[in-house]
Scaffold this active site. Sequence first.
Site, PDB file in Angstrom:
ATOM      1  N   LYS A   1       0.867  -1.329  -0.086  1.00  0.00           N
ATOM      2  CA  LYS A   1       0.121  -0.108   0.070  1.00  0.00           C
ATOM      3  C   LYS A   1       0.850   1.245  -0.006  1.00  0.00           C
ATOM      4  O   LYS A   1       2.167   1.304   0.604  1.00  0.00           O
ATOM      5  CB  LYS A   1      -1.052   0.173   1.318  1.00  0.00           C
ATOM      6  CG  LYS A   1      -0.302   0.166   2.733  1.00  0.00           C
ATOM      7  CD  LYS A   1       0.199   1.426   2.955  1.00  0.00           C
ATOM      8  CE  LYS A   1       0.962   1.446   4.313  1.00  0.00           C
ATOM      9  NZ  LYS A   1       1.852   2.581   4.790  1.00  0.00           N
TER      10      LYS A   1
ATOM     11  N   ASP B   1      -2.390  -1.578  10.030  1.00  0.00           N
ATOM     12  CA  ASP B   1      -2.545  -1.503   8.559  1.00  0.00           C
ATOM     13  C   ASP B   1      -3.008  -2.801   7.996  1.00  0.00           C
ATOM     14  O   ASP B   1      -3.371  -3.038   6.959  1.00  0.00           O
ATOM     15  CB  ASP B   1      -0.909  -1.444   7.814  1.00  0.00           C
ATOM     16  CG  ASP B   1      -0.278  -0.017   8.065  1.00  0.00           C
ATOM     17  OD1 ASP B   1      -0.829   0.977   8.394  1.00  0.00           O
ATOM     18  OD2 ASP B   1       0.847  -0.008   7.841  1.00  0.00           O
TER      19      ASP B   1
HETATM   20  O1  C5P Z   1       0.130  -0.999  14.362  1.00  0.00           O
HETATM   21  P1  C5P Z   1       1.280  -1.123  14.030  1.00  0.00           P
HETATM   22  O2  C5P Z   1       1.971  -2.494  14.951  1.00  0.00           O
HETATM   23  O3  C5P Z   1       1.691  -1.292  12.696  1.00  0.00           O
HETATM   24  O4  C5P Z   1       2.349  -0.087  14.923  1.00  0.00           O
HETATM   25  C1  C5P Z   1       3.769  -0.488  15.030  1.00  0.00           C
HETATM   26  C2  C5P Z   1       4.129   0.995  15.801  1.00  0.00           C
HETATM   27  O5  C5P Z   1       3.890   1.930  15.027  1.00  0.00           O
HETATM   28  C3  C5P Z   1       3.455   1.057  17.051  1.00  0.00           C
HETATM   29  O6  C5P Z   1       4.063   0.187  18.206  1.00  0.00           O
HETATM   30  C4  C5P Z   1       3.418   2.592  17.340  1.00  0.00           C
HETATM   31  O7  C5P Z   1       4.835   2.991  17.871  1.00  0.00           O
HETATM   32  C5  C5P Z   1       3.616   3.146  15.832  1.00  0.00           C
HETATM   33  N1  C5P Z   1       2.337   3.584  15.252  1.00  0.00           N
HETATM   34  C6  C5P Z   1       1.676   4.556  16.085  1.00  0.00           C
HETATM   35  N2  C5P Z   1       0.416   5.099  15.583  1.00  0.00           N
HETATM   36  C7  C5P Z   1      -0.289   4.456  14.593  1.00  0.00           C
HETATM   37  C8  C5P Z   1       0.177   3.206  14.132  1.00  0.00           C
HETATM   38  C9  C5P Z   1       1.554   2.941  14.634  1.00  0.00           C
HETATM   39  O8  C5P Z   1       2.291   5.369  16.925  1.00  0.00           O
HETATM   40  N3  C5P Z   1      -1.577   5.000  14.277  1.00  0.00           N
END
Ligand code: C5P
Length: 317
Positions: free
Chosen positions: A30, A164
Amino acid sequence: MSPRTQTGPTQTGPTQTDQPTTITVRAAAKINLHLGVGGPRADGFHPLVTVYQAISLQDTITASLPADAQAEVELSLACASYLTPGTVPPGADNLACRAAVALAGHHGVRARARLHIDKQIPVAGGLAGGSADAAAALVALDRLWGLRTPLADLHRIAADLGSDVPFALLGGTALGTGRGEVVTPIEDPGPWWWVIVPADSGLSTPAVYAAFDRLHPGAGDPAPADRLLSALATGEPERLAAALHNDLQEAALALRPELARTLASGGAAGALAALISGSGPSCVFLAADAEHAATVAERLRAEHPVVLVASAPTAGA
Ligand code: C5P
Protein backbone atom coordinates in the site's frame (compact mmCIF):
# COMPACT_ATOMS: atom_id res chain seq x y z
CA MET A 1 -14.23 1.05 -7.44
CA SER A 2 -11.88 0.30 -10.31
CA PRO A 3 -11.86 -3.14 -11.86
CA ARG A 4 -9.91 -5.45 -9.58
CA THR A 5 -6.92 -7.06 -11.16
CA GLN A 6 -6.91 -10.20 -9.03
CA THR A 7 -9.35 -12.91 -8.19
CA GLY A 8 -9.64 -14.62 -4.81
CA PRO A 9 -7.39 -17.36 -3.52
CA THR A 10 -6.40 -20.05 -5.99
CA GLN A 11 -6.59 -23.57 -4.69
CA THR A 12 -5.05 -26.80 -5.84
CA GLY A 13 -5.18 -30.35 -4.56
CA PRO A 14 -7.81 -33.07 -4.27
CA THR A 15 -11.26 -31.93 -5.34
CA GLN A 16 -13.31 -34.69 -3.66
CA THR A 17 -14.05 -32.30 -0.79
CA ASP A 18 -14.16 -28.51 -0.42
CA GLN A 19 -10.99 -28.74 1.63
CA PRO A 20 -8.02 -27.68 -0.51
CA THR A 21 -4.52 -28.84 0.39
CA THR A 22 -2.71 -25.78 -0.94
CA ILE A 23 -3.88 -22.18 -1.07
CA THR A 24 -2.12 -19.30 -2.77
CA VAL A 25 -3.05 -15.72 -1.91
CA ARG A 26 -1.60 -12.52 -3.26
CA ALA A 27 -0.84 -9.66 -0.86
CA ALA A 28 -0.66 -6.09 -2.15
CA ALA A 29 1.63 -3.33 -0.89
CA LYS A 30 0.00 0.00 0.00
CA ILE A 31 0.84 3.62 -0.20
CA ASN A 32 -0.76 6.42 1.80
CA LEU A 33 -2.07 9.13 -0.53
CA HIS A 34 -2.89 11.21 2.54
CA LEU A 35 -1.45 10.59 5.98
CA GLY A 36 -2.70 13.02 8.62
CA VAL A 37 -1.20 12.28 12.05
CA GLY A 38 -2.44 13.66 15.40
CA GLY A 39 -0.77 13.87 18.82
CA PRO A 40 -0.30 10.50 20.59
CA ARG A 41 -3.26 8.91 22.37
CA ALA A 42 -3.11 7.53 25.91
CA ASP A 43 -2.21 4.08 24.48
CA GLY A 44 0.79 5.55 22.62
CA PHE A 45 -0.73 5.12 19.16
CA HIS A 46 -1.32 8.17 17.00
CA PRO A 47 -4.78 9.01 15.67
CA LEU A 48 -4.74 8.97 11.88
CA VAL A 49 -6.79 10.18 8.98
CA THR A 50 -5.28 8.37 6.05
CA VAL A 51 -6.17 7.36 2.51
CA TYR A 52 -4.72 3.98 1.65
CA GLN A 53 -4.29 2.70 -1.88
CA ALA A 54 -3.31 -0.90 -2.68
CA ILE A 55 -0.77 -1.17 -5.50
CA SER A 56 0.19 -3.95 -7.88
CA LEU A 57 3.51 -4.62 -6.12
CA GLN A 58 2.67 -7.90 -4.39
CA ASP A 59 3.94 -10.77 -2.27
CA THR A 60 2.52 -14.26 -2.82
CA ILE A 61 1.75 -16.50 0.16
CA THR A 62 1.23 -20.22 -0.26
CA ALA A 63 -0.22 -22.17 2.66
CA SER A 64 -0.31 -25.95 2.98
CA LEU A 65 -0.37 -28.52 5.80
CA PRO A 66 3.02 -29.75 7.05
CA ALA A 67 3.83 -33.41 6.36
CA ASP A 68 4.78 -33.93 10.01
CA ALA A 69 1.57 -34.18 12.08
CA GLN A 70 3.36 -32.68 15.10
CA ALA A 71 4.75 -29.67 13.22
CA GLU A 72 3.39 -26.23 13.97
CA VAL A 73 3.96 -23.17 11.75
CA GLU A 74 6.84 -23.57 9.31
CA LEU A 75 7.99 -20.63 7.21
CA SER A 76 10.05 -20.56 4.04
CA LEU A 77 10.96 -17.51 2.00
CA ALA A 78 11.96 -16.60 -1.52
CA CYS A 79 12.92 -13.01 -2.21
CA ALA A 80 13.06 -10.87 -5.33
CA SER A 81 16.67 -10.28 -6.40
CA TYR A 82 16.54 -6.65 -5.22
CA LEU A 83 15.69 -7.64 -1.62
CA THR A 84 18.15 -8.71 1.06
CA PRO A 85 16.89 -12.09 2.38
CA GLY A 86 18.23 -11.54 5.92
CA THR A 87 15.97 -8.51 6.37
CA VAL A 88 12.73 -10.56 6.33
CA PRO A 89 11.81 -11.52 9.91
CA PRO A 90 12.20 -15.32 10.15
CA GLY A 91 10.11 -17.87 12.04
CA ALA A 92 7.68 -16.91 14.76
CA ASP A 93 8.61 -13.20 14.51
CA ASN A 94 7.21 -13.00 11.00
CA LEU A 95 3.81 -11.28 11.00
CA ALA A 96 2.40 -14.05 8.76
CA CYS A 97 3.32 -16.66 11.44
CA ARG A 98 1.80 -14.45 14.12
CA ALA A 99 -1.35 -14.25 11.98
CA ALA A 100 -1.47 -18.08 11.85
CA VAL A 101 -1.17 -18.34 15.64
CA ALA A 102 -3.79 -15.60 16.18
CA LEU A 103 -6.31 -17.21 13.82
CA ALA A 104 -5.81 -20.65 15.37
CA GLY A 105 -6.09 -19.14 18.86
CA HIS A 106 -9.35 -17.42 17.93
CA HIS A 107 -10.87 -20.79 17.01
CA GLY A 108 -9.11 -22.83 19.70
CA VAL A 109 -7.43 -25.03 17.09
CA ARG A 110 -3.78 -25.95 16.69
CA ALA A 111 -1.78 -23.78 14.27
CA ARG A 112 -0.45 -26.34 11.77
CA ALA A 113 0.77 -24.82 8.55
CA ARG A 114 3.56 -24.50 6.08
CA LEU A 115 3.74 -20.95 4.84
CA HIS A 116 5.86 -19.98 1.88
CA ILE A 117 6.27 -16.27 1.15
CA ASP A 118 7.47 -15.11 -2.22
CA LYS A 119 8.55 -11.57 -1.37
CA GLN A 120 8.51 -8.68 -3.78
CA ILE A 121 7.57 -5.91 -1.32
CA PRO A 122 10.56 -4.21 0.37
CA VAL A 123 10.81 -4.90 4.12
CA ALA A 124 10.22 -2.06 6.64
CA GLY A 125 9.79 0.23 3.68
CA GLY A 126 6.53 2.02 4.56
CA LEU A 127 4.69 -0.15 2.02
CA ALA A 128 3.03 -2.45 4.60
CA GLY A 129 4.68 -5.58 3.22
CA GLY A 130 4.53 -7.41 6.57
CA SER A 131 0.89 -6.39 7.02
CA ALA A 132 0.08 -7.64 3.52
CA ASP A 133 1.66 -11.02 4.33
CA ALA A 134 -0.32 -11.23 7.57
CA ALA A 135 -3.60 -10.47 5.79
CA ALA A 136 -2.82 -13.03 3.08
CA ALA A 137 -1.94 -15.65 5.72
CA LEU A 138 -5.29 -15.04 7.47
CA VAL A 139 -7.22 -15.51 4.21
CA ALA A 140 -5.20 -18.56 3.14
CA LEU A 141 -5.35 -20.36 6.49
CA ASP A 142 -9.02 -19.59 7.03
CA ARG A 143 -9.66 -21.52 3.81
CA LEU A 144 -7.02 -24.22 4.37
CA TRP A 145 -8.31 -24.99 7.86
CA GLY A 146 -11.96 -24.74 6.72
CA LEU A 147 -12.78 -22.20 9.43
CA ARG A 148 -15.18 -19.84 7.60
CA THR A 149 -14.33 -17.02 10.01
CA PRO A 150 -16.92 -14.21 9.81
CA LEU A 151 -15.42 -11.11 8.14
CA ALA A 152 -15.93 -8.98 11.26
CA ASP A 153 -13.87 -11.47 13.31
CA LEU A 154 -11.17 -11.63 10.64
CA HIS A 155 -11.03 -7.83 10.71
CA ARG A 156 -10.63 -7.80 14.52
CA ILE A 157 -7.83 -10.39 14.38
CA ALA A 158 -6.19 -8.31 11.63
CA ALA A 159 -6.43 -5.11 13.71
CA ASP A 160 -4.77 -6.85 16.69
CA LEU A 161 -1.87 -7.86 14.42
CA GLY A 162 -1.19 -4.30 13.23
CA SER A 163 -2.83 -1.02 12.30
CA ASP A 164 -2.41 -1.59 8.53
CA VAL A 165 -3.54 -5.23 8.42
CA PRO A 166 -7.31 -4.56 8.08
CA PHE A 167 -6.62 -2.43 4.98
CA ALA A 168 -4.43 -5.20 3.57
CA LEU A 169 -7.47 -7.50 3.80
CA LEU A 170 -9.72 -4.95 2.11
CA GLY A 171 -7.47 -3.58 -0.64
CA GLY A 172 -8.63 -1.08 -3.25
CA THR A 173 -8.65 2.46 -1.90
CA ALA A 174 -9.92 3.23 1.58
CA LEU A 175 -10.14 5.88 4.27
CA GLY A 176 -8.35 4.79 7.44
CA THR A 177 -9.19 6.30 10.83
CA GLY A 178 -8.60 5.36 14.49
CA ARG A 179 -4.95 4.22 14.50
CA GLY A 180 -5.46 3.25 10.83
CA GLU A 181 -7.38 0.03 11.55
CA VAL A 182 -10.89 1.43 10.90
CA VAL A 183 -11.23 1.23 7.13
CA THR A 184 -13.97 2.43 4.79
CA PRO A 185 -13.78 1.72 1.04
CA ILE A 186 -13.57 4.76 -1.24
CA GLU A 187 -14.64 4.98 -4.88
CA ASP A 188 -11.46 5.33 -6.93
CA PRO A 189 -11.66 6.22 -10.63
CA GLY A 190 -8.02 5.00 -11.26
CA PRO A 191 -5.93 3.46 -12.63
CA TRP A 192 -2.99 5.46 -11.27
CA TRP A 193 0.63 4.77 -12.06
CA TRP A 194 3.42 4.84 -9.49
CA VAL A 195 7.18 4.56 -9.69
CA ILE A 196 8.77 3.27 -6.49
CA VAL A 197 12.34 3.68 -5.29
CA PRO A 198 12.96 1.43 -2.25
CA ALA A 199 15.82 2.24 0.15
CA ASP A 200 18.56 -0.31 0.82
CA SER A 201 17.63 -0.48 4.51
CA GLY A 202 14.31 -0.04 6.31
CA LEU A 203 13.14 2.51 8.88
CA SER A 204 11.52 1.57 12.21
CA THR A 205 7.89 2.76 12.29
CA PRO A 206 7.96 3.54 16.07
CA ALA A 207 11.17 5.56 15.53
CA VAL A 208 9.48 7.64 12.81
CA TYR A 209 6.43 8.29 15.02
CA ALA A 210 8.77 9.27 17.88
CA ALA A 211 10.55 11.72 15.55
CA PHE A 212 7.12 13.12 14.58
CA ASP A 213 6.40 13.71 18.30
CA ARG A 214 9.69 15.56 18.74
CA LEU A 215 8.97 17.74 15.70
CA HIS A 216 5.33 18.38 16.64
CA PRO A 217 4.97 18.52 20.44
CA GLY A 218 1.32 19.13 21.34
CA ALA A 219 0.00 18.07 17.89
CA GLY A 220 -3.80 18.20 17.76
CA ASP A 221 -6.19 16.21 15.59
CA PRO A 222 -4.97 14.64 12.37
CA ALA A 223 -5.36 16.70 9.18
CA PRO A 224 -8.56 15.77 7.31
CA ALA A 225 -8.36 14.14 3.88
CA ASP A 226 -11.00 16.27 2.09
CA ARG A 227 -8.61 17.87 -0.38
CA LEU A 228 -7.10 14.51 -1.34
CA LEU A 229 -10.54 12.90 -1.70
CA SER A 230 -11.77 15.69 -4.03
CA ALA A 231 -8.61 15.37 -6.14
CA LEU A 232 -8.88 11.57 -6.29
CA ALA A 233 -12.49 11.78 -7.49
CA THR A 234 -11.46 13.86 -10.54
CA GLY A 235 -9.35 10.97 -11.86
CA GLU A 236 -6.75 13.57 -12.98
CA PRO A 237 -3.15 12.69 -12.04
CA GLU A 238 -2.12 16.39 -11.92
CA ARG A 239 -4.87 17.09 -9.37
CA LEU A 240 -3.93 14.04 -7.30
CA ALA A 241 -0.26 15.06 -7.47
CA ALA A 242 -1.05 18.45 -5.94
CA ALA A 243 -3.06 16.93 -3.07
CA LEU A 244 -0.72 14.15 -1.85
CA HIS A 245 0.15 14.68 1.82
CA ASN A 246 2.25 12.83 4.38
CA ASP A 247 2.70 14.16 7.93
CA LEU A 248 5.42 11.54 8.58
CA GLN A 249 7.58 12.71 5.70
CA GLU A 250 9.41 15.39 7.70
CA ALA A 251 10.09 12.85 10.48
CA ALA A 252 11.38 10.24 8.02
CA LEU A 253 13.62 12.91 6.45
CA ALA A 254 14.93 13.91 9.89
CA LEU A 255 16.04 10.30 10.44
CA ARG A 256 17.25 9.71 6.86
CA PRO A 257 18.24 13.11 5.37
CA GLU A 258 19.55 11.50 2.15
CA LEU A 259 15.93 10.71 1.17
CA ALA A 260 15.59 14.39 0.18
CA ARG A 261 17.89 13.65 -2.76
CA THR A 262 15.84 10.65 -3.80
CA LEU A 263 12.65 12.75 -3.71
CA ALA A 264 14.34 15.49 -5.76
CA SER A 265 15.55 12.96 -8.34
CA GLY A 266 11.91 12.06 -9.04
CA GLY A 267 11.12 15.67 -9.90
CA ALA A 268 14.15 15.82 -12.17
CA ALA A 269 12.97 12.60 -13.86
CA GLY A 270 9.64 14.29 -14.70
CA ALA A 271 7.35 12.71 -12.08
CA LEU A 272 4.18 14.66 -11.24
CA ALA A 273 4.84 14.35 -7.52
CA ALA A 274 7.27 12.78 -5.05
CA LEU A 275 6.25 11.40 -1.68
CA ILE A 276 7.61 9.19 1.07
CA SER A 277 5.33 6.18 1.51
CA GLY A 278 3.87 5.94 5.03
CA SER A 279 6.68 5.98 7.60
CA GLY A 280 9.24 5.47 4.81
CA PRO A 281 11.86 5.10 3.59
CA SER A 282 10.43 3.99 0.19
CA CYS A 283 9.88 6.98 -2.10
CA VAL A 284 6.95 6.92 -4.53
CA PHE A 285 6.47 9.07 -7.61
CA LEU A 286 3.17 9.67 -9.37
CA ALA A 287 3.15 9.39 -13.16
CA ALA A 288 0.50 10.51 -15.64
CA ASP A 289 -0.02 7.08 -17.22
CA ALA A 290 1.74 3.75 -17.90
CA GLU A 291 4.01 5.15 -20.59
CA HIS A 292 5.02 8.12 -18.46
CA ALA A 293 5.73 5.77 -15.53
CA ALA A 294 8.06 3.72 -17.76
CA THR A 295 9.89 6.90 -18.83
CA VAL A 296 10.25 8.22 -15.27
CA ALA A 297 11.45 4.78 -14.09
CA GLU A 298 14.03 4.56 -16.86
CA ARG A 299 15.42 8.00 -15.97
CA LEU A 300 15.54 7.13 -12.26
CA ARG A 301 17.48 3.92 -13.02
CA ALA A 302 20.45 6.10 -13.98
CA GLU A 303 20.76 7.02 -10.30
CA HIS A 304 19.04 4.26 -8.32
CA PRO A 305 19.78 0.53 -8.51
CA VAL A 306 16.18 -0.53 -7.86
CA VAL A 307 13.20 1.21 -9.45
CA LEU A 308 9.78 -0.48 -9.59
CA VAL A 309 6.58 0.43 -11.42
CA ALA A 310 3.09 -0.34 -10.05
CA SER A 311 -0.49 0.48 -10.94
CA ALA A 312 -3.29 1.11 -8.46
CA PRO A 313 -5.75 0.39 -7.05
CA THR A 314 -5.61 -3.36 -6.82
CA ALA A 315 -7.38 -5.95 -4.69
CA GLY A 316 -6.63 -6.86 -1.08
CA ALA A 317 -5.59 -10.34 0.12
O1 C5P B 1 0.08 -1.05 14.51
P1 C5P B 1 1.49 -1.35 14.18
O2 C5P B 1 1.97 -2.62 14.84
O3 C5P B 1 1.80 -1.33 12.74
O4 C5P B 1 2.33 -0.20 14.82
C1 C5P B 1 3.73 -0.24 14.95
C2 C5P B 1 4.17 0.93 15.78
O5 C5P B 1 3.98 2.14 15.06
C3 C5P B 1 3.40 1.11 17.07
O6 C5P B 1 3.95 0.35 18.11
C4 C5P B 1 3.53 2.59 17.30
O7 C5P B 1 4.79 2.90 17.86
C5 C5P B 1 3.51 3.17 15.91
N1 C5P B 1 2.16 3.60 15.48
C6 C5P B 1 1.61 4.72 16.04
N2 C5P B 1 0.37 5.14 15.64
C7 C5P B 1 -0.30 4.48 14.69
C8 C5P B 1 0.26 3.32 14.08
C9 C5P B 1 1.49 2.91 14.52
O8 C5P B 1 2.22 5.36 16.90
N3 C5P B 1 -1.49 4.92 14.30
